[in-house]
Design a protein around this motif. Structure first.
Motif, short mmCIF file in Angstrom:
data_model
loop_
_atom_site.label_atom_id
_atom_site.label_comp_id
_atom_site.label_asym_id
_atom_site.label_seq_id
_atom_site.Cartn_x
_atom_site.Cartn_y
_atom_site.Cartn_z
N ILE A 50 44.28 61.82 51.50
CA ILE A 50 43.95 60.61 52.25
C ILE A 50 43.22 59.61 51.36
N LEU A 51 42.27 60.11 50.57
CA LEU A 51 41.52 59.23 49.66
C LEU A 51 42.45 58.58 48.64
N CYS A 52 43.46 59.32 48.17
CA CYS A 52 44.41 58.75 47.20
C CYS A 52 45.17 57.58 47.81
N ASN A 53 45.55 57.70 49.07
CA ASN A 53 46.23 56.58 49.73
C ASN A 53 45.31 55.37 49.85
N TYR A 54 44.06 55.62 50.24
CA TYR A 54 43.09 54.53 50.34
C TYR A 54 42.84 53.89 48.97
N LEU A 55 42.80 54.71 47.92
CA LEU A 55 42.56 54.19 46.58
C LEU A 55 43.70 53.28 46.13
N THR A 56 44.91 53.62 46.50
CA THR A 56 46.06 52.76 46.19
C THR A 56 45.92 51.41 46.89
N GLU A 57 45.49 51.43 48.15
CA GLU A 57 45.26 50.17 48.87
C GLU A 57 44.15 49.35 48.22
N ASP A 58 43.09 50.02 47.77
CA ASP A 58 42.01 49.32 47.08
C ASP A 58 42.52 48.62 45.83
N ASN A 74 45.98 32.58 30.29
CA ASN A 74 46.78 33.62 29.63
C ASN A 74 46.16 35.00 29.82
N ALA A 75 44.83 35.06 29.63
CA ALA A 75 44.14 36.34 29.82
C ALA A 75 44.22 36.79 31.27
N LEU A 76 44.10 35.84 32.20
CA LEU A 76 44.16 36.17 33.62
C LEU A 76 45.54 36.71 34.01
N MET A 77 46.61 36.10 33.47
CA MET A 77 47.96 36.57 33.79
C MET A 77 48.19 37.99 33.29
N TYR A 78 47.70 38.27 32.07
CA TYR A 78 47.84 39.62 31.53
C TYR A 78 47.04 40.61 32.39
N PHE A 79 45.83 40.22 32.75
CA PHE A 79 44.97 41.08 33.56
C PHE A 79 45.59 41.32 34.93
N LEU A 80 46.20 40.30 35.50
CA LEU A 80 46.82 40.42 36.82
C LEU A 80 47.96 41.45 36.79
N GLN A 81 48.72 41.46 35.70
CA GLN A 81 49.80 42.45 35.57
C GLN A 81 49.23 43.87 35.54
N LYS A 82 48.10 44.05 34.87
CA LYS A 82 47.48 45.37 34.82
C LYS A 82 46.94 45.79 36.20
N LEU A 83 46.37 44.84 36.93
CA LEU A 83 45.81 45.16 38.24
C LEU A 83 46.90 45.52 39.25
N GLN A 84 48.11 45.04 39.02
CA GLN A 84 49.21 45.32 39.94
C GLN A 84 49.79 46.72 39.76
N GLN A 85 49.24 47.48 38.81
CA GLN A 85 49.64 48.88 38.63
C GLN A 85 48.59 49.76 39.29
N PRO A 86 48.84 50.26 40.49
CA PRO A 86 47.81 50.99 41.24
C PRO A 86 47.45 52.31 40.57
N ILE A 87 46.25 52.75 40.82
CA ILE A 87 45.78 54.05 40.32
C ILE A 87 46.40 55.16 41.18
N THR A 88 47.11 56.05 40.55
CA THR A 88 47.73 57.17 41.26
C THR A 88 47.42 58.46 40.52
N PHE A 89 47.42 59.55 41.27
CA PHE A 89 47.25 60.88 40.69
C PHE A 89 48.54 61.66 40.92
N MET A 90 48.92 62.44 39.92
CA MET A 90 50.09 63.30 40.02
C MET A 90 49.68 64.75 39.87
N ALA A 91 50.36 65.62 40.58
CA ALA A 91 50.14 67.06 40.45
C ALA A 91 51.08 67.58 39.38
N MET A 92 50.59 67.70 38.14
CA MET A 92 51.37 68.17 36.99
C MET A 92 52.65 67.36 36.79
#
Length: 406
Positions: free
Chosen positions: A318-326, A348-366
């Motif tokens: 559940i926390l992982c889903n909430y973290l993706t929304e965050d 230019n810096a903001l556009m690059y940073f925005l692309q990085k922020l659009q990649q959500p934090i996810t965890f994978m099981a192996m």
């Protein structure tokens, strides 16, 4: 009042007190130390080594072997209910031992993660932000104590219900002990099994609750970071250079968050993967036991066991889903900041940073399963498949019939 003095991190600190995100894992890491997987302290070297040997020998290493040996040597003496009670715990014990070994190897990452949390704390300046972190810390510690209560209630319920009917809880194999021969042997084996199971539950709390404790505190930092992004460029007193510096600071903050996640990712990946492999099978055996064989005492113990098994994966998923929304909110916050009238370098810096922020934090099981509520539901549903298979093949009726014939 006495409880507040004994466990101060269970209670929300006032907003003017210093921020210590690492206190969200305070009691967790103390119990990890008591698991015997840390470097022995010089002052209590011998005592710590002896405690570590006793706990890990009985709970981590011998208990899974004891279950298997008990099945081989005394399988015909198990009733169906006793066999399922033992089998459901056996699978979980094997997975618990594997998770303990994973944490044992990677335990230093907990300290590294707390050091990164200290870096995040340096950016907390407002009283409202401090209060938000304090609330997350107290909630994290309360969740840890809740896990401990649920797991220990299961171990104690199973022990008491087994003693009431005059049998050891799991009928593991112990050399030189035959519980059928005398009351003394019965008491010794029941005591050893309870010590091993209570130790395993203690370890299981630590290896199951640490992802919740760490990620819960991380989530408290996410809305604070979101507000920081939203405020970029809104101060009319800032020069273009100062605005750029504020943006660079936010980029550094994001890198710190990613370092924190990468630090914990190998530990979480291994332990959650192991749990995903067995959760459906364990819940399936538990359902069969409750519905078809259990009496009142063993049913209560099985229900508490089921609650403990569900706690092993569900809260963190559940926390992982909430973290993706965050994470999705971070990109929106940066886009909604005042960047229109910024200089070219800033944009230019903001556009690059925005692309990085659009990649959500996810965890994978192996790298096999994404850790999410959807995956948790899928592996949990396997328990109903196990239950349905047993019903359709009439295995339960055959076991009950063979018991009556004996």
């Amino acid at each position: 009042m006495y409880l507040r003095k004994l466990f101060p991190a269970l209670f929300t600190q006032p907003e003017d007190s210093p921020v210590r995100s690492r206190d969200g894992t305070l009691y967790l890491l103390r119990c990890v130390f008591l698991m015997g997987v840390r470097k022995p302290p010089a002052k209590f070297f011998v005592a710590y080594v002896l405690w570590s040997f006793a706990l890990n020998f009985f709970s981590t290493f011998y208990q899974p072997i004891g279950f298997l040996t008990g099945y081989i040597s005394h399988l015909s003496e198990f009733s169906p209910g006793e066999f399922l009670t033992s089998l459901q715990v056996a699978f979980n014990a094997w997975s618990c031992s594997t998770k303990v070994l994973i944490v044992w190897v990677l335990v230093k990452r907990f300290d590294e993660a707390n050091a990164i949390l200290d870096e995040m704390d340096r950016r907390i300046t407002e009283p409202e932000e401090r209060l938000q972190i304090h609330r997350a810390v107290s909630l994290s510690n309360r969740i840890f104590f809740f896990f401990m209560a649920v797991y220990m209630i299961y171990a104690t319920n199973t022990f008491l219900s087994a003693i009431f009917i005059g049998r050891p809880p799991y009928q593991n194999y112990y050399p030189f002990l035959d519980w059928r021969s005398s009351t003394l042997h019965l008491a010794l084996q029941a005591g050893l099994e309870y010590f091993a199971m209570a130790g395993a539950c203690f370890q299981d709390v630590c290896v199951d609750c640490y992802p919740v404790n760490f990620v819960l505190v991380l989530r408290a930092h996410m809305p604070i970071f979101e507000k920081r992004l939203r405020r970029l460029g809104t101060s009319p007193a800032e020069s273009q250079q100062q605005r750029y510096e504020r943006l660079v600071e936010c980029i550094q903050d994001h890198k710190v968050i990613l370092r924190f996640v990468d630090c914990l990712r190998p530990v979480i990946s291994g332990t959650i993967f192991v749990q995903f492999l067995v959760v459906g099978l364990v819940l399936g055996f538990t359902l069969i036991n409750i519905v078809l064989f259990a009496n009142m005492g063993s049913a209560i113990a099985a229900l508490s066991f089921m609650a403990a098994v569900l706690l092993e994966t569900t809260p963190f998923c559940i926390l992982c889903n909430y973290l993706t929304e965050d994470c999705n909110k971070l990109g929106d916050a940066l886009f909604q900041s005042n960047w229109i009238d910024g200089e070219k370098r800033y944009k230019n810096a903001l556009m690059y940073f925005l692309q990085k922020l659009q990649q959500p934090i996810t965890f994978m099981a192996m790298d096999v399963f994404p850790i999410s509520v959807g995956t948790n539901i899928s592996v949990t549903k396997f328990s109903f498949s196990v239950f349905t298979l047993v019903k359709q093949m009439n295995i339960a009726e055959k076991l009950a019939k063979s018991e009556m014939e004996e």
